[in-house]
Design a protein around this motif. Structure first.
Motif, mmCIF file in Angstrom:
data_model
loop_
_atom_site.group_PDB
_atom_site.id
_atom_site.type_symbol
_atom_site.label_atom_id
_atom_site.label_comp_id
_atom_site.label_asym_id
_atom_site.label_seq_id
_atom_site.Cartn_x
_atom_site.Cartn_y
_atom_site.Cartn_z
ATOM 1 N N TRP B 131 4.326 6.356 4.599
ATOM 2 C CA TRP B 131 4.113 4.879 3.325
ATOM 3 C C TRP B 131 3.448 4.553 2.304
ATOM 4 C CZ3 TRP B 131 0.004 2.027 2.998
ATOM 5 C CH2 TRP B 131 -1.971 2.097 3.235
ATOM 6 N N ASN B 132 4.024 4.019 1.024
ATOM 7 C CA ASN B 132 2.797 3.046 -0.109
ATOM 8 C C ASN B 132 3.121 1.941 -0.160
ATOM 9 O OD1 ASN B 132 2.941 6.230 -0.749
ATOM 10 N ND2 ASN B 132 5.289 5.936 -1.956
ATOM 11 N N PHE B 133 1.720 1.888 0.106
ATOM 12 C CA PHE B 133 1.758 -0.068 -0.270
ATOM 13 C C PHE B 133 1.571 -0.351 -1.739
ATOM 14 C CE2 PHE B 133 -0.817 -4.214 -0.325
ATOM 15 C CZ PHE B 133 0.125 -4.802 0.358
ATOM 16 N N GLU B 150 6.418 0.604 0.980
ATOM 17 C CA GLU B 150 7.837 1.522 0.947
ATOM 18 C C GLU B 150 7.689 2.740 2.137
ATOM 19 O OE1 GLU B 150 7.518 1.106 -4.282
ATOM 20 O OE2 GLU B 150 6.041 3.862 -2.984
ATOM 21 N N VAL B 151 8.216 3.039 2.667
ATOM 22 C CA VAL B 151 8.670 3.528 3.776
ATOM 23 C C VAL B 151 9.058 5.119 3.025
ATOM 24 C CG1 VAL B 151 9.557 3.840 6.480
ATOM 25 C CG2 VAL B 151 8.997 1.128 5.367
ATOM 26 N N ILE B 152 8.380 5.709 3.692
ATOM 27 C CA ILE B 152 8.616 7.398 3.343
ATOM 28 C C ILE B 152 9.118 8.177 5.121
ATOM 29 C CG2 ILE B 152 8.466 8.898 2.484
ATOM 30 C CD1 ILE B 152 5.763 7.847 0.907
ATOM 31 N N SER B 368 8.035 4.695 -13.069
ATOM 32 C CA SER B 368 7.700 6.419 -13.229
ATOM 33 C C SER B 368 7.393 7.847 -12.878
ATOM 34 C CB SER B 368 6.977 6.171 -14.692
ATOM 35 O OG SER B 368 7.745 5.583 -15.766
ATOM 36 N N GLY B 369 7.871 9.052 -12.088
ATOM 37 C CA GLY B 369 7.996 9.255 -11.406
ATOM 38 C C GLY B 369 8.296 9.297 -10.070
ATOM 39 N N ALA B 370 9.559 8.155 -10.092
ATOM 40 C CA ALA B 370 10.172 8.444 -8.503
ATOM 41 C C ALA B 370 11.651 8.902 -9.333
ATOM 42 C CB ALA B 370 10.368 6.416 -8.565
ATOM 43 N N ILE B 371 12.438 9.564 -7.842
ATOM 44 C CA ILE B 371 14.241 10.001 -8.282
ATOM 45 C C ILE B 371 14.814 8.629 -7.726
ATOM 46 C CG2 ILE B 371 15.066 12.021 -7.855
ATOM 47 C CD1 ILE B 371 12.653 13.417 -7.087
ATOM 48 N N SER B 404 13.678 9.147 -4.173
ATOM 49 C CA SER B 404 11.474 9.329 -3.834
ATOM 50 C C SER B 404 11.012 8.733 -4.069
ATOM 51 C CB SER B 404 12.020 10.687 -4.251
ATOM 52 O OG SER B 404 9.770 11.013 -3.889
ATOM 53 N N PHE B 405 9.809 8.494 -3.709
ATOM 54 C CA PHE B 405 8.452 6.863 -4.329
ATOM 55 C C PHE B 405 8.456 8.247 -5.650
ATOM 56 C CE2 PHE B 405 10.265 5.239 -0.957
ATOM 57 C CZ PHE B 405 9.926 3.690 -0.759
ATOM 58 N N SER B 406 7.632 6.909 -5.836
ATOM 59 C CA SER B 406 6.691 7.983 -7.276
ATOM 60 C C SER B 406 4.856 7.001 -7.325
ATOM 61 C CB SER B 406 6.115 7.241 -8.752
ATOM 62 O OG SER B 406 5.369 7.327 -9.342
#
Lengths: 125, 1329
Positions: B131-133, B150-152, B368-371, B404-406
């Motif tokens: 995850w990202n928080f 953000e749940v990956i 920026s960087g996210a798909i 996809s997260f950045s």
């Protein structure tokens, strides 16, 4: 010929007329400008000054020049160096130049010297 | 998983920084979702950082090097919680309802975004494995605290349960009480095609009077029999059978999910492209305004369930859309830039996503960087600005999903659109136009941030800003797109004109000046590299080294003139003068560039912003060797550079760039509030001035404190002894006013005077009336007024005011000093132009001597005391026509004789003085011409090169050489000269050798260089040499320009040579420039002639020498050599028509109309041979074309001196002329070897088809033999300079011949030796000594 002996008066500022200056020579023909500080009717010696420097002018040969303290005058003449580096300009030409923009005058003087130096260099090579 | 620590949401919220964590740090399973397993033993830790600083101990020792990156937790961690829909009444930031789910653990809840969304995830406890928080920024108030998880990767914490196909979502589950008792008949099965954003509309029938919140979904249903029958079986969910191939999901139906089912939107957005079953719908006719839409509306019994049958029809990855189409288009790409508050997003650095509504993007994760994948967009390829770009434009149907997260935290760029006028304006445009306006916004903000406030640029809710004003001017009605309601746009999407993109060719990019400068450098480098490449490919770089003296190098210069049409962008900026040089510049916040404005007028205000659409970009410099890899300019004029506000810096120092434009082609875009008005006080007394000279900018001697307060710009003017008087009380004088029609007429600000007076002398006192005898009409732009021209008594002044006697009049000469705020007036000033200066005195008369305006012989020009240009005409006729007389005709004759084709790319940098009235502020029409003609002094004469040479020779005869002995300064006259600059090069004083032209390139603008300039007209070249300050060099001062040199010293040097010398007061005015693409192919190369001195004087002044001395003279010093012609090396003889040959010259030179463009003679001085090249006149003399043919062609030849004949028809040349008339052009080559050149190896060739008879060949041989058999000559010549070498090399290469390996020299003069005269001279000299 006597006339050929008269040299043109080199433009100098009073500040430049110090004993170490190359222009500070016996008999050098100079043209100087400055504000009249003193004038002695008896001796016909005037003192002009500019930017802290002053010079004595022997005006005995001048005619039709009215001297007013505080006015600006221009003189052409020969430098007479006396004892102890005491110099006096033996003026042969003098005029009142009140209203002259001295800054502009010195700017022109520098430009002229620059031009003279460049021209002199280019003709020598 | 073992040993993973369980974090709680409160821990993350307390950390209050971007974090990323995972349950396993060793390896990442390839499966996106691991099979549910029995919940592992989890270790619940107390994350109070005071007792167990697990999290914070991981953070503090190793400070994150990149503050924007998510900080990884170094230990395996996981989160336990439940994912659910956001509750309708949750305290969410606006926009979350479109994309966010809710993740709750313990008592905390945050927004949540799940990558690998599974419908089963809702309302079940899961363990988040990766995850990202991202905490919300409390300061900005986004989200009001909290954060987004953000749940990956995740898994269920409980045992796996097979999906039973039941309801995924039910309205009952969220407590909807909406119409639970009504009859629900409809159920829909289909593929979700698109969904709208959550929107709010006033709901007329709602009892509580509140607004209706909901969203629309488009479902593609199948109309096959099985589907229809299945739909009829109410209450059965397992009704849909069969594979994809039997169903055709083509019929769109629209479902309106009403409050509170709008919370389903995040789930529905994940269902796009999937088959869903919606039941509990009610078919309704929805009225919106006058439009009605048939759609299914959610009820309190609506349920959403999934079928395992996924259509998978929508491809992913890459571009799958056609231009303009919306449906089914998908693009997946990486976000590489988010600009303009999220309205423009760059994907993969190649396409731009134009987002019409910021809520479309899942803004928490839109970094920026996210798909991201974009569905249902419009593909647009704008055609403006000659930049190729692809736009993905969003509409109400577009869906943006994060794939996809950045791990880079970029600040939340997405901003809710303001309700400003600009925002509304942008929304009303078509996609392309909208994108262009966004580019404008970015560019304007960058360019004018220092000039205007942001509100001035962008506007406000009530007032248009600069951008909107500008954009509105250039957008056509087709660029606007009618706006419709959400129902119309969603349900009748294809009819909403989304496909109509107008032609935007008229729209151009507005770029920052720093980008322009870098673009210029890029153009220059690419041009030079192309030249290098072509040269290497063609192998045509012939070597000139055999011509060039050791230690010298060839001068090369290129000037390119690029029209704005080829560039595709326009320039915007303020017009200012640089201090202290006074150069005109176009300025914005990013940089400045020199400009040349031929029609500059006085009401140009440096605070205004001007738009220049038509201009010429001039690049010039030396083509130095460039390394291909050395210069990478990157994306200079791309949209990305503009959005990024990419600031460029100048990298090349060896090029000069400037912009040429006419003010009449520009628009004043913005009139600054601080701009002083251009009121013209046309009341009172005006002095009339004639500008005699402009002094070049001085450098103020920065080392001398005395000079710091001095201005750097001065001019000299004559005060004419007449004043203009416009009495105040003699009429109804209205104050002038400014009429600015900048937006309506797209014209430059017009200053219009409304003066309705007719002046007369009736109100003047009797004593004053006597002066008022010259009525004049005085017009200002379109209005006119009448006044009187009064004589001003000029007394002889004292030493401060100089007199200038012109035409017998005594005019006072004054100095005009320009203060820093009035440098623009210096630029406006034209030598020879008339100007008005408002007198400071209040009276109606003014004695010039006592006038305060001219105290100390000087007037300061500043913003208060300005000059106004005035053109004086007599009864409607321009006075310049009559008074310019000779010099104008000479100057213009030079132009008239030149082939126009050569000047196809000629640019006028300063308009001729004859056109002064076109740009002058006032027109003064003098009605009493007879009396007033004498008032105006004659303008200074501007000499052409030819007339200058004539004058120099004339001076030579009359005054001789001035004795300079004992004088420091050179003596001579100051003259003005006009001609084409053929060459400019540094003159190295030490070696007097030429070096490459590189001056004007250094950063030290005060540097003074010794230069030599070749100025030419059609026939002659003169050199002007001396020291030039960089500041004295105007823009464009390079070869290939037509220039006027004011106050050049014509002097006679101690060596007896005339010379033109630059002085510190020399002012250079560039009249016109032309393109110089390649100096080798320069067509305008002037035949290298030299100063023509009378030969009788040369014998006295030029030293006699030998060829060896001559060729070794490095500075092309003239040397006299006594020699004879051995043979001809090379001759090109052409028939000369009337047009290209000056009959006057033919008569003077006593030669027939035979053109000899190239002539090389082998000469012998008794010691060595030398190949002497000569121009037409000199070659004619060496060939003795003027001799009497009777003597030449008969054996009884008697030669006396020149043997001239008075009658042209008796000359040798006449016979040659007749032959050339037949053949046009004859080329004579000598194929003999260098040591044994003679007349035996001559070959003849002609251009005509006619037979070159043996008699004609004999005639030519006779002529050449006659030249060889002539008596000894004196020639005055010099070593070939580089200019001549280039010309000769080019000519000879074209004729496929070479040069003999012997000494080469240029013949400047030929003198026939008169033995008798020489003997007398010798005797005389002996007698003296």
């Amino acid at each position: 010929m006597a006339s050929s002996a008269i040299k043109p008066g080199t433009l100098v500022t009073l500040q430049e007329l110090e004993p170490s200056s190359p222009m500070f020579k016996q008999g050098a023909s100079l043209r100087v400008t400055g504000k009249l500080q003193e004038y002695s009717v008896e001796t016909a010696v005037a003192v002009i000054s500019d930017s802290g420097a002053s010079l004595k002018i022997d005006t005995r040969h001048l005619r039709d020049v009215v001297f007013r303290i505080g006015s600006i005058y221009q003189f052409i003449g020969e430098l007479l160096i006396q004892s102890d580096d005491d110099a006096i300009l033996q003026a042969r030409v003098g005029r009142n130049v009140d209203g002259i923009d001295l800054n502009l005058y010195y700017q022109s003087l520098q430009l002229r010297r620059q031009f003279e130096a460049e021209f002199s260099n280019s003709t020598r090579t | 998983m073992e040993g993973a620590h369980v974090l709680s949401l409160s821990d993350l919220l307390r950390a209050s920084r971007p974090l990323t964590g995972a349950s396993s740090l060793v390896s990442v399973p390839t499966s996106p979702r691991p099979p549910p397993t029995k919940r592992s033993r989890v270790e619940t830790l107390n994350l109070d950082h005071t007792t167990n600083p697990l999290l914070f101990s991981d953070l503090s020792p190793n400070p994150n090097p990149n503050p924007n990156a998510f900080l990884p937790i170094k230990r395996p961690v996981l989160l336990i919680g439940t994912v659910d829909l956001l509750p309708p009444d949750s305290d969410r930031c606006r926009g979350c309802e479109n994309h966010c789910l809710s993740f709750s653990g313990g008592s905390s809840r945050v927004c949540c975004y799940v990558l690998d969304f599974d419908p089963e995830i809702l309302r079940r406890e899961i363990a988040v494995l990766a995850w990202n928080f991202l905490p919300f920024d409390r300061e900005t108030g986004v989200g009001g605290g909290g954060g987004v998880l953000e749940v990956i990767r995740w898994r269920f914490t409980g045992p796996a349960t097979a999906f039973d196909g039941g309801f995924l979502l039910s309205a009952l589950s969220i407590g909807s009480h909406q119409e639970t008792n009504s009859v629900v008949r409809s159920r829909k099965i289909g593929v979700v095609r698109s969904i709208s954003l959550v929107f709010k509309v006033p709901y007329a029938t709602q009892h509580d009077g509140g607004d209706s919140v909901g969203f629309l979904a488009e479902i593609l249903s199948c109309e096959c029999d099985s589907c229809s029958s299945a739909l009829m079986r109410q209450g059965t969910d397992n009704c849909f059978v069969g594979g994809n191939d039997v169903h055709k999901f083509t019929k769109p139906v629209f479902v309106y999910f009403l409050n509170p089912l709008y919370t389903w939107r995040p789930v529905l957005s994940k269902m796009i492209g999937k088959l869903v079953v919606l039941s509990g719908l009610k078919k309704k006719l929805v009225f919106v305004g006058e439009e009605s839409y048939t759609m299914f509306v959610s009820t309190g019994r609506t349920t959403l369930s999934l079928r395992g049958l996924s259509t998978g029809t929508l491809p992913s990855g890459g571009m799958t859309a056609k231009d303009g189409e919306c449906n089914n288009s998908v693009y997946s790409g990486t976000i590489t830039g988010i600009y303009m508050q999220g309205m423009v997003v760059e994907l993969d650095q190649k396409v731009f996503l134009l987002i019409n509504d910021p809520q479309l993007a899942p803004h928490h994760s839109f970094r920026s960087g996210a798909i991201v994948s974009v569905r249902n967009f419009h593909l647009v390829r704008p055609n403006f600005a000659s930049i190729k770009m692809v736009l993905l434009c969003t509409c109400v149907k577009t869906n943006i999903d994060v794939e996809s997260f950045s791990l880079i935290e970029t600040k939340c760029h997405l901003k809710i659109q303001s309700k400003s006028l600009l925002g509304k304006f942008i929304n009303s445009l078509t996609f392309s136009a909208r994108f262009w306006v966004l580019l404008l916004v970015s560019s304007f903000k960058q360019k004018f941030q220092s000039v205007c406030s942001e509100m001035e640029i962008l506007g406000s809710n009530n007032k248009e800003g600069l951008v909107q004003t500008y954009a509105s001017r250039w957008l056509s009605p087709n660029d606007y797109q009618p706006k419709h309601g959400i129902f119309m746009e969603f349900c009748k999407h294809d009819s909403c004109m989304y496909n109509s993109e107008s032609d935007l060719k008229s729209l151009k990019l507005v770029i920052p000046l720093s980008n322009l400068i870098s673009k210029c450098e890029e153009i220059w480098v690419s041009f030079i590299l192309k030249r290098q490449k072509d040269a290497e490919k063609g192998g045509l770089r012939h070597n000139l080294s055999h011509f060039i003296h050791e230690g010298t190098s060839c001068r090369r210069f290129i000037r390119r003139i690029i029209p704005s049409e080829d560039l595709g962008f326009i320039l915007l900026g303020s017009i200012k003068t640089s201090s202290p040089s006074g150069r005109l510049q176009l300025v914005d916040a990013t940089g400045n560039i020199d400009v040349v404005i031929p029609d500059l007028v006085s009401n140009v205000n440096c605070h205004n912003i001007y738009e220049i659409r038509e201009y010429k970009l001039v690049l010039e410099g030396s083509p130095t060797q460039l390394d291909n890899q050395q210069y990478d300019f990157g994306p200079l004029l791309t949209c990305r550079a503009i959005f990024q506000q990419f600031s460029c810096r100048k990298r090349l120092n060896n090029i000069t760039m400037y912009v040429h434009f006419n003010l009449r082609d520009s628009n004043c875009l913005h009139v600054s509030s601080c701009a002083p008005s251009h009121e013209v006080a046309c009341v009172g007394l005006f002095h009339l001035l004639l500008v005699k000279h402009k002094f070049p900018s001085t450098d103020n001697f920065p080392d001398d404190p005395k000079m710091w307060n001095c201005s750097s710009l001065f001019a000299e003017a004559l005060v004419l002894p007449y004043n203009l008087n416009f009495p105040e009380k003699s009429g109804n004088i209205q104050p002038t006013e400014i009429v600015q029609d900048m937006l309506d007429a797209q014209k430059f600000v017009h200053v219009l005077s409304r003066i309705t007076t007719t002046g007369s002398a009736s109100n003047l006192r009797a004593s004053e009336r006597k002066f008022c005898h010259n009525p004049c009409s005085f017009s200002f732009r379109s209005a006119s007024l009448h006044g009187t021209l009064m004589p001003a008594r000029v007394h002889r002044s004292d030493g401060n005011c100089f007199k200038d006697s012109v035409d017998g009049q005594h005019n006072m000469r004054i100095l005009l000093e320009f203060k820093a705020d009035s440098f623009i007036y210096y630029q406006l000033l034209r030598i020879g132009g008339y100007y008005l200066l408002k007198c400071s005195s209040d009276g109606l008369t003014c004695n010039l001597k006592g006038c305060e305006c001219f105290a100390c012989g000087k007037t300061c020009i500043d913003s208060q005391n300005t000059l106004r240009s005035v053109s004086i005409i007599f009864n409607g006729c321009n006075n310049h026509k009559g008074s310019r007389e000779e010099h104008t005709s000479e100057v213009s004759s030079g132009r008239a004789g030149e082939p126009r084709s050569h000047y196809a790319t000629e640019l006028l940098l300063s308009s001729p003085l004859e056109h002064f009235h076109e740009t002058s502020d006032f027109h003064l029409d003098l009605l009493n011409e007879e009396h007033l003609l004498g008032i105006l002094p004659r303008p200074s004469e501007v000499l052409s090169v030819s007339s200058c040479i004539r004058m120099m020779t004339a001076e030579f005869r009359t005054t001789g050489i001035s004795d300079l002995q004992g004088h420091w300064l050179p003596q001579g006259d100051l003259v003005s000269l006009n001609g084409n600059i053929e060459d400019v090069h540094l003159n190295d004083c030490k070696s007097t050798s030429f070096v490459s032209f590189r001056f004007l390139t250094g950063s030290d603008q005060r540097r003074i260089s010794s230069v030599c300039i070749h100025v030419a007209d059609d026939t002659c070249v003169v050199q002007i040499s001396g020291h030039l300050s960089m500041r004295a060099c105007p823009v464009g001062f390079r070869p290939g320009v037509k220039a006027t040199f004011h106050r050049v010293l014509m002097m006679c040097s101690s060596s007896g040579r005339h010379a033109l010398l630059f002085t510190p007061v020399t002012f250079i005015e560039i009249n016109s420039i032309r393109e110089v693409v390649d100096e080798q192919s320069e067509e305008r190369m002037v035949l290298p002639t030299r100063l023509t001195f009378p030969t009788e004087h040369l014998s006295d002044t030029i030293p006699l020498g030998l060829f060896l001395q001559l060729v070794r003279s490095m500075d092309s010093k003239l040397t006299k050599v006594r020699c004879r012609v051995v043979t001809t090396q090379f001759l090109v003889l052409e028939h000369c028509g009337h047009d290209s040959m000056n009959s006057e010259q033919c008569r003077l030179c006593s030669i027939p109309k035979v053109n000899i463009p190239i002539a090389g003679f082998v000469m012998d001085d008794g010691l060595s041979l030398c190949c002497c090249w000569a121009d037409r006149d000199r070659a004619g003399m060496l060939l003795r074309l003027q001799e009497n043919a009777k003597y030449v062609f008969s054996d009884a030849k008697v030669f006396k001196g020149g043997g001239n004949t008075g009658n042209l028809q008796h000359t040798v040349g006449y016979h040659l002329q007749k032959m050339l008339k037949k053949h046009g052009r004859v080329i004579v080559k000598n194929h003999g070897i260098a040591a044994e050149l003679s007349c035996q190896d001559l070959t003849f060739s002609c251009d005509s088809d006619k037979h070159f008879s043996s008699s004609e060949e004999r005639l030519l041989k006779f002529i050449i033999l006659n030249a060889c058999q002539g008596s000894v000559l004196n020639i005055v010549g010099s070593a070939l300079d580089a200019n001549t070498l280039r010309w000769l090399d080019k000519e000879l290469l074209e004729l496929s011949t070479g040069v003999q390996s012997m000494h080469n020299a240029w013949v400047s003069e030929v003198e026939y030796v008169d033995p008798l005269k020489e003997a007398w001279t010798m005797l005389h000299n002996l007698g003296i000594k």
